[in-house]
Design a protein around this motif. Structure first.
Motif, PDB file in Angstrom:
ATOM      1  N   LEU A 176     -46.642 -51.868 -74.229  1.00  0.00           N
ATOM      2  CA  LEU A 176     -47.358 -53.120 -74.418  1.00  0.00           C
ATOM      3  C   LEU A 176     -48.852 -52.962 -74.152  1.00  0.00           C
ATOM      4  CD1 LEU A 176     -44.857 -55.639 -72.763  1.00  0.00           C
ATOM      5  CD2 LEU A 176     -45.113 -55.073 -75.186  1.00  0.00           C
ATOM      6  N   ALA A 177     -49.207 -52.116 -73.187  1.00  0.00           N
ATOM      7  CA  ALA A 177     -50.622 -51.858 -72.926  1.00  0.00           C
ATOM      8  C   ALA A 177     -51.265 -51.120 -74.101  1.00  0.00           C
ATOM      9  CB  ALA A 177     -50.768 -51.052 -71.638  1.00  0.00           C
ATOM     10  N   ALA A 178     -50.519 -50.200 -74.696  1.00  0.00           N
ATOM     11  CA  ALA A 178     -51.060 -49.400 -75.792  1.00  0.00           C
ATOM     12  C   ALA A 178     -51.253 -50.227 -77.057  1.00  0.00           C
ATOM     13  CB  ALA A 178     -50.150 -48.204 -76.067  1.00  0.00           C
ATOM     14  N   ASN A 179     -50.276 -51.083 -77.385  1.00  0.00           N
ATOM     15  CA  ASN A 179     -50.415 -51.826 -78.644  1.00  0.00           C
ATOM     16  C   ASN A 179     -51.005 -53.226 -78.458  1.00  0.00           C
ATOM     17  OD1 ASN A 179     -48.289 -53.501 -77.787  1.00  0.00           O
ATOM     18  ND2 ASN A 179     -46.742 -52.349 -78.923  1.00  0.00           N
ATOM     19  N   ARG A 180     -51.287 -53.594 -77.195  1.00  0.00           N
ATOM     20  CA  ARG A 180     -52.015 -54.813 -76.862  1.00  0.00           C
ATOM     21  C   ARG A 180     -51.299 -56.090 -77.300  1.00  0.00           C
ATOM     22  NH1 ARG A 180     -57.154 -53.652 -75.231  1.00  0.00           N
ATOM     23  NH2 ARG A 180     -57.929 -55.734 -75.740  1.00  0.00           N
ATOM     24  N   GLY A 224     -49.225 -59.211 -88.519  1.00  0.00           N
ATOM     25  CA  GLY A 224     -50.059 -58.406 -87.637  1.00  0.00           C
ATOM     26  C   GLY A 224     -50.019 -58.828 -86.187  1.00  0.00           C
ATOM     27  N   ASP A 225     -49.421 -59.990 -85.867  1.00  0.00           N
ATOM     28  CA  ASP A 225     -49.267 -60.451 -84.484  1.00  0.00           C
ATOM     29  C   ASP A 225     -47.941 -59.967 -83.928  1.00  0.00           C
ATOM     30  OD1 ASP A 225     -51.675 -61.765 -84.619  1.00  0.00           O
ATOM     31  OD2 ASP A 225     -50.787 -63.727 -85.051  1.00  0.00           O
ATOM     32  N   ARG A 226     -47.920 -59.715 -82.609  1.00  0.00           N
ATOM     33  CA  ARG A 226     -46.700 -59.253 -81.973  1.00  0.00           C
ATOM     34  C   ARG A 226     -46.560 -59.888 -80.587  1.00  0.00           C
ATOM     35  NH1 ARG A 226     -46.386 -52.776 -82.523  1.00  0.00           N
ATOM     36  NH2 ARG A 226     -44.268 -53.204 -81.770  1.00  0.00           N
ATOM     37  N   LEU A 227     -45.317 -60.149 -80.213  1.00  0.00           N
ATOM     38  CA  LEU A 227     -45.021 -60.671 -78.879  1.00  0.00           C
ATOM     39  C   LEU A 227     -43.644 -60.162 -78.464  1.00  0.00           C
ATOM     40  CD1 LEU A 227     -45.552 -64.208 -77.423  1.00  0.00           C
ATOM     41  CD2 LEU A 227     -43.245 -63.245 -77.401  1.00  0.00           C
ATOM     42  N   THR A 228     -43.527 -59.790 -77.211  1.00  0.00           N
ATOM     43  CA  THR A 228     -42.234 -59.362 -76.669  1.00  0.00           C
ATOM     44  C   THR A 228     -41.792 -60.324 -75.586  1.00  0.00           C
ATOM     45  OG1 THR A 228     -42.453 -56.996 -77.144  1.00  0.00           O
ATOM     46  CG2 THR A 228     -41.085 -57.593 -75.255  1.00  0.00           C
ATOM     47  N   SER A 257     -46.332 -67.897 -68.755  1.00  0.00           N
ATOM     48  CA  SER A 257     -46.135 -66.449 -68.646  1.00  0.00           C
ATOM     49  C   SER A 257     -46.735 -65.625 -69.771  1.00  0.00           C
ATOM     50  CB  SER A 257     -44.636 -66.113 -68.472  1.00  0.00           C
ATOM     51  OG  SER A 257     -43.975 -65.841 -69.677  1.00  0.00           O
ATOM     52  N   VAL A 258     -47.364 -66.254 -70.759  1.00  0.00           N
ATOM     53  CA  VAL A 258     -47.952 -65.495 -71.868  1.00  0.00           C
ATOM     54  C   VAL A 258     -49.108 -64.655 -71.331  1.00  0.00           C
ATOM     55  CG1 VAL A 258     -49.001 -65.628 -74.141  1.00  0.00           C
ATOM     56  CG2 VAL A 258     -47.331 -67.362 -73.436  1.00  0.00           C
ATOM     57  N   CYS A 259     -49.027 -63.353 -71.535  1.00  0.00           N
ATOM     58  CA  CYS A 259     -50.015 -62.465 -70.933  1.00  0.00           C
ATOM     59  C   CYS A 259     -50.139 -61.191 -71.741  1.00  0.00           C
ATOM     60  CB  CYS A 259     -49.623 -62.134 -69.484  1.00  0.00           C
ATOM     61  SG  CYS A 259     -48.089 -61.193 -69.330  1.00  0.00           S
ATOM     62  N   HIS A 260     -51.062 -60.329 -71.303  1.00  0.00           N
ATOM     63  CA  HIS A 260     -51.200 -58.977 -71.825  1.00  0.00           C
ATOM     64  C   HIS A 260     -51.060 -58.001 -70.666  1.00  0.00           C
ATOM     65  CE1 HIS A 260     -52.432 -60.077 -75.909  1.00  0.00           C
ATOM     66  NE2 HIS A 260     -53.112 -61.061 -75.350  1.00  0.00           N
ATOM     67  N   VAL A 261     -50.891 -56.737 -71.004  1.00  0.00           N
ATOM     68  CA  VAL A 261     -50.725 -55.688 -70.007  1.00  0.00           C
ATOM     69  C   VAL A 261     -51.900 -54.730 -70.104  1.00  0.00           C
ATOM     70  CG1 VAL A 261     -49.242 -53.860 -69.125  1.00  0.00           C
ATOM     71  CG2 VAL A 261     -48.223 -55.871 -70.220  1.00  0.00           C
ATOM     72  N   ALA A 262     -52.594 -54.535 -68.992  1.00  0.00           N
ATOM     73  CA  ALA A 262     -53.624 -53.502 -68.901  1.00  0.00           C
ATOM     74  C   ALA A 262     -53.085 -52.373 -68.038  1.00  0.00           C
ATOM     75  CB  ALA A 262     -54.902 -54.080 -68.286  1.00  0.00           C
ATOM     76  N   VAL A 263     -53.589 -51.164 -68.251  1.00  0.00           N
ATOM     77  CA  VAL A 263     -53.087 -50.017 -67.494  1.00  0.00           C
ATOM     78  C   VAL A 263     -54.252 -49.149 -67.049  1.00  0.00           C
ATOM     79  CG1 VAL A 263     -52.732 -48.621 -69.595  1.00  0.00           C
ATOM     80  CG2 VAL A 263     -51.434 -48.090 -67.504  1.00  0.00           C
ATOM     81  N   ASP A 264     -54.152 -48.636 -65.828  1.00  0.00           N
ATOM     82  CA  ASP A 264     -55.123 -47.701 -65.274  1.00  0.00           C
ATOM     83  C   ASP A 264     -54.333 -46.634 -64.530  1.00  0.00           C
ATOM     84  OD1 ASP A 264     -57.243 -46.316 -64.231  1.00  0.00           O
ATOM     85  OD2 ASP A 264     -57.917 -47.904 -62.871  1.00  0.00           O
ATOM     86  N   GLY A 265     -54.134 -45.502 -65.192  1.00  0.00           N
ATOM     87  CA  GLY A 265     -53.309 -44.452 -64.595  1.00  0.00           C
ATOM     88  C   GLY A 265     -51.866 -44.889 -64.529  1.00  0.00           C
ATOM     89  N   ASP A 266     -51.323 -44.973 -63.320  1.00  0.00           N
ATOM     90  CA  ASP A 266     -49.929 -45.386 -63.139  1.00  0.00           C
ATOM     91  C   ASP A 266     -49.800 -46.831 -62.679  1.00  0.00           C
ATOM     92  OD1 ASP A 266     -48.940 -42.871 -63.828  1.00  0.00           O
ATOM     93  OD2 ASP A 266     -49.203 -42.122 -61.780  1.00  0.00           O
ATOM     94  N   VAL A 267     -50.921 -47.549 -62.662  1.00  0.00           N
ATOM     95  CA  VAL A 267     -50.906 -48.932 -62.188  1.00  0.00           C
ATOM     96  C   VAL A 267     -51.191 -49.865 -63.366  1.00  0.00           C
ATOM     97  CG1 VAL A 267     -52.000 -50.626 -60.670  1.00  0.00           C
ATOM     98  CG2 VAL A 267     -51.638 -48.282 -59.873  1.00  0.00           C
TER      99      VAL A 267
END
Length: 304
Positions: free
Chosen positions: A268-272, A226-230, A284-294
């Motif tokens: 990555l933002a969608a599947n967290r 259930g864990d994922r990393l790219t 560099s381990v991080c997550h991606v948040a999204v707000d519109g096109d940013v």
């Protein structure tokens, strides 16, 4: 073979700055290793950007306006009986002044990883800061003879006659890149295992060709329990979150690289899932948040 893991000018063998970071993705062990840093012009962040906008971004990020220290990370993945090295760092090129990178081999040894234990190497692409560690004198002799090197077939094909017409690199880099890629393909030809689009190195470790940065540029997707990393290689840079349309100077097809970047960040933002990339600040381990096109880079909590 004795290897000095200290910084030049500092006594002793212990580094004061952490250079490796361990985490787990389900049952998969992951080790992010710093190869060091590359000193490159700030304009490389976005050579198509308005210089005033680029300068403002650098100031907002508390970064110097002219020369940046770009992180250079590689990853070791241990899954079952396989030890997989993803990219290999800079190595050493006598014609380029990059003295603060090229430390992958000694840092692997400092982490207790014998080169002979590596069963597979995955190369995101053939730029010299991703393959140079395998070109250091004596390294190939210490690798196992049945080592498998996974690389997109399109990448090997590209470097037979590479096109540098769309890049914006400092002087000397195109020649150094050509030289390193040609030497690598010659020396490691018998161990190459080229793939077309996707290749499963071992269950839960999938290499996927994205193109863009180079025609065969690839990312590595890890999935377990259930864990994922790219590991995104050079698909994502620090400025690419807020300005994914800015062209990095090392991109051979900048328009396609921007499209790849946006698609990957949206996914990555969608599947967290977690993200690691070559040139994001170590580890560099991080997550991606999204707000519109940013997009927004959300650093992961340090796992003590």
């Amino acid at each position: 073979m004795s290897l000095d893991t200290s910084y030049p000018g500092r006594p002793g063998s212990d580094e004061l700055v952490p250079s490796r970071y361990a985490l787990r993705v389900g049952e998969i062990d992951v080790l992010v290793v710093s190869d060091g840093v590359l000193s490159l012009p700030g304009a490389m962040l976005g050579h198509n950007a308005d210089p005033a906008a680029r300068a403002a971004w650098l100031e907002d990020m508390f970064l110097p306006p002219d020369v940046l220290e770009w992180a250079l990370n590689v990853v070791v993945v241990r899954s079952g009986s396989r030890t997989i090295l993803i990219d290999a760092g800079l190595g050493a090129d006598p014609d380029l002044n990059l003295p603060r990178a090229g430390r992958t081999v000694q840092r692997l040894e400092a982490a207790g990883i014998d080169l002979a234990s590596v069963t597979d190497v995955v190369l995101t692409h053939l730029h010299m800061d991703h393959i140079g560690g395998l070109l250091i004198n004596g390294v190939r002799d210490r690798l196992r003879p049945d080592l498998r090197i996974h690389l997109a077939a399109a990448e090997a094909k590209f470097w037979e006659n590479p096109d540098f017409s769309r890049v914006s690199m400092p002087p000397g880099f195109p020649d150094a890149l050509r030289r390193a890629a040609k030497r690598f393909l010659n020396e490691y030809d018998s161990q190459m295992r080229p793939f077309e689009t996707d290749y499963e190195v071992t269950p839960g470790v999938l290499v996927h060709r994205t193109g863009g940065h180079t025609p065969g540029h690839s990312v590595v997707r890890l999935a377990s329990g259930g864990d994922r990393l790219t590991f995104a290689g050079d698909a994502v840079f620090q400025v690419g979150f807020e300005h994914p349309d800015w062209y990095n100077g090392f991109e051979h097809d900048p328009e396609e690289a921007a499209r790849v970047r946006v698609r990957l960040l949206r996914e990555l933002a969608a599947n967290r899932e977690s993200l690691v990339a070559t040139h994001l600040s170590f580890p560099s381990v991080c997550h991606v948040a999204v707000d519109g096109d940013v997009f927004r880079w959300v650093p992961g909590p340090w796992e003590y």
